[in-house]
Design a protein around this motif. Structure first.
Motif: not given
Length: 130
Positions: A105-127
């Protein structure tokens, strides 16, 4: 290696680069920010400082805080709340100790945060696909 965390320390560090101090980058950092041109460390550190300064300006950090807060709340609601079907895994041992398995879950959180900040990906399915 020295750790300087004040404005005066940063001023000293950057005003004396290649005079009293020499910059270097760890191997894993060089892998991430690889440069096709073979430049010396001085030129490379100047280039990377310019790139990183865009992400670390106060107004940029102010925007990041809002996004980080939003992503954190969503993550906690989705994975850590007691009503969540995919809440954190835990194992209860014989001596009544509880081991919480949070690494994934920590890895998932970190990756989701990176995708949102650097790639502007908001959709969890796309992440999840990335």
């Amino acid at each position: 290696m020295a750790v300087l965390y004040t404005a005066a320390g940063n001023k000293f560090l950057f005003s004396n680069e290649n005079k009293l101090v020499k910059s270097w980058w760890p191997a894993n950092f060089e892998k991430i920010f690889a440069n096709s041109e073979k430049t010396d460390t001085t030129q490379e550190s100047i280039r990377l400082r310019k790139v990183l300064s865009l992400f670390l300006k106060p107004d940029a950090l102010h925007r990041y805080i809002r996004v980080m807060d939003e992503v954190t709340k969503q993550h906690l609601d989705m994975y850590w709340s007691s009503s969540s079907s995919s809440s954190v895994d835990y194992v209860k041992e014989e001596d009544q100790k509880v081991i919480i398995k949070v690494h994934l879950l920590a890895k998932k959180y970190t990756f989701t945060l990176a995708c949102r900040l650097f790639l502007n990906i908001k959709d969890p399915k796309l992440v999840a696909i990335v």
